[in-house]
Design an enzyme around this catalytic site. Structure first.
Site, PDB file in Angstrom:
ATOM      1  N   HIS A   1      -6.178  -3.965   3.912  1.00 14.95           N
ATOM      2  CA  HIS A   1      -5.065  -4.734   3.552  1.00 14.95           C
ATOM      3  C   HIS A   1      -4.009  -3.877   2.590  1.00 14.95           C
ATOM      4  O   HIS A   1      -5.199  -2.758   2.410  1.00 14.95           O
ATOM      5  CB  HIS A   1      -5.601  -6.319   2.897  1.00 14.95           C
ATOM      6  CG  HIS A   1      -5.220  -6.505   4.035  1.00 14.95           C
ATOM      7  ND1 HIS A   1      -6.166  -6.990   4.714  1.00 14.95           N
ATOM      8  CD2 HIS A   1      -4.498  -7.791   4.448  1.00 14.95           C
ATOM      9  CE1 HIS A   1      -6.139  -8.019   5.895  1.00 14.95           C
ATOM     10  NE2 HIS A   1      -4.836  -8.567   5.562  1.00 14.95           N
TER      11      HIS A   1
ATOM     12  N   LYS B   1      -4.718  -6.840  -2.704  1.00 14.32           N
ATOM     13  CA  LYS B   1      -5.111  -7.546  -2.107  1.00 14.32           C
ATOM     14  C   LYS B   1      -6.671  -8.048  -3.137  1.00 14.32           C
ATOM     15  O   LYS B   1      -7.021  -6.915  -3.284  1.00 14.32           O
ATOM     16  CB  LYS B   1      -5.593  -7.626  -0.565  1.00 14.32           C
ATOM     17  CG  LYS B   1      -6.392  -8.800  -0.116  1.00 14.32           C
ATOM     18  CD  LYS B   1      -6.075  -9.017   0.979  1.00 14.32           C
ATOM     19  CE  LYS B   1      -6.816 -10.256   2.228  1.00 14.32           C
ATOM     20  NZ  LYS B   1      -6.377 -11.241   1.627  1.00 14.32           N
TER      21      LYS B   1
END
Ligand code: NAD
Length: 270
Positions: free
Chosen positions: A157, A161
């Site tokens: 990600h 995040k």
């Protein structure tokens, strides 16, 4: 076939706007209306125009009851406390609802399940059709492949995040554990560093990458001696969640009362 009239609660939110765009693009769907929190800056503006679409002559309101009365299905990607109220309104009005809100506690989920005894509700923390298919495929592969195949879940990600592994990665690990009929928490290996010793047979391992603006990539690897199977999903942007939500809305319009998943929408068991 009559067009399905879809209402959007939280219509000015990131998902709300993405949902309005997907409804407009979908065949057989039309925007019934949109509501926001009382006092929200978009109240009174055109629902479609505030999402960057051509105006449709319907203003953003704050009356949830009126929205449920005018829609066949309501899409709700808002906040846990709002989704519980909307599930109750769905049960009272008979208007189906698709709930994509995440972070809903068990007590509130019980209230949503209660509402689903009176009206059809689709609920999923990840509405991406691809991720839901990946969950089903992972479970199926894990049920077929014995523990000679080591299972590893890899996710990547964007750099912002804050949690790891991602909720979707953990759901994939849980799907694999379900397929193998083992308790996930007893076999999950969520981080390796230093002298870890050899891999334990039957473990489900996790590896996490962070960087750039990657929207979300998940792979489940089944690795045996001399052969390896890899199942991968790559998300481009949040439109995939909106597309899944709208597809669920079109499907749930004709369903009897019950609590459904995206797997039900797609016609496979999750
Ligand atoms: P956001 O903050 O941009 O949007 C939420 C909107 O809901 C806001 O505009 C807010 O004003 C509105 N809202 C809150 N309470 C309301 C109420 N009572 N009545 C009317 N409107 C109300 O957030 P977002 O990024 O769009 O995400 C919304 C939710 O969807 C989060 O829970 C998020 O985790 C979830 N989500 C789910 C999926 C999925 O696939 N299921 C994908 C992305 C996001």
């Amino acid at each position: 076939m009559n067009e399905v009239r879809i209402g959007v609660v939280g219509c000015a939110g990131r998902m709300g706007q993405a949902l309005l765009r997907e409804i407009t693009a979908a065949e057989g769907a039309v925007i019934a209306g949109g509501i926001e929190r009382p006092g929200h800056a978009t109240l009174g503006q055109d629902v479609a125009a505030q999402a960057g679409l051509e105006a449709i002559g319907v203003a953003v309101g704050d009356d949830a009851q009126a929205l449920f009365a005018s829609a066949d299905v309501v899409l709700d990607f808002t906040a846990p406390e709002a989704s519980v109220v909307h599930a109750r309104l769905a049960a009272e009005s008979g208007t189906r609802i698709v709930i994509g809100t995440t972070g809903i506690e068990a007590e509130d989920n019980a209230k949503i399940a209660e509402a689903a005894t009176k009206v059809a509700i689709v609920q999923a923390a990840n509405m991406s059709l691809g991720v839901n298919l990946l969950l089903a495929l992972t479970r199926q592969a894990a049920s077929i492949l014995d523990p000679d195949f080591d299972i590893e879940v890899i996710e990547m990600h964007h750099r912002h995040k804050v949690d790891a592994p991602s909720g979707t990665a953990l759901a994939l690990g849980q799907a694999a554990a379900l397929g193998r009929a083992v308790e996930h928490d007893q076999v999950a290996d969520r981080g390796r560093d230093g002298i870890t010793g050899p891999r334990r047979r039957g473990d489900i391992g996790y590896a996490v990458l962070r960087g750039g603006n990657v929207a979300g990539e998940h792979s489940v690897v089944f690795a045996a001696d001399n052969e390896r199977i890899e199942l991968t999903h790559k998300a481009g942007d949040r439109s995939i969640f909106a597309r899944g939500g709208v597809r669920a809305a079109l499907w749930v319009r004709d369903q009897p009362a019950g609590l459904y998943s995206v797997a039900d929408v797609l016609g496979f068991s999750g």
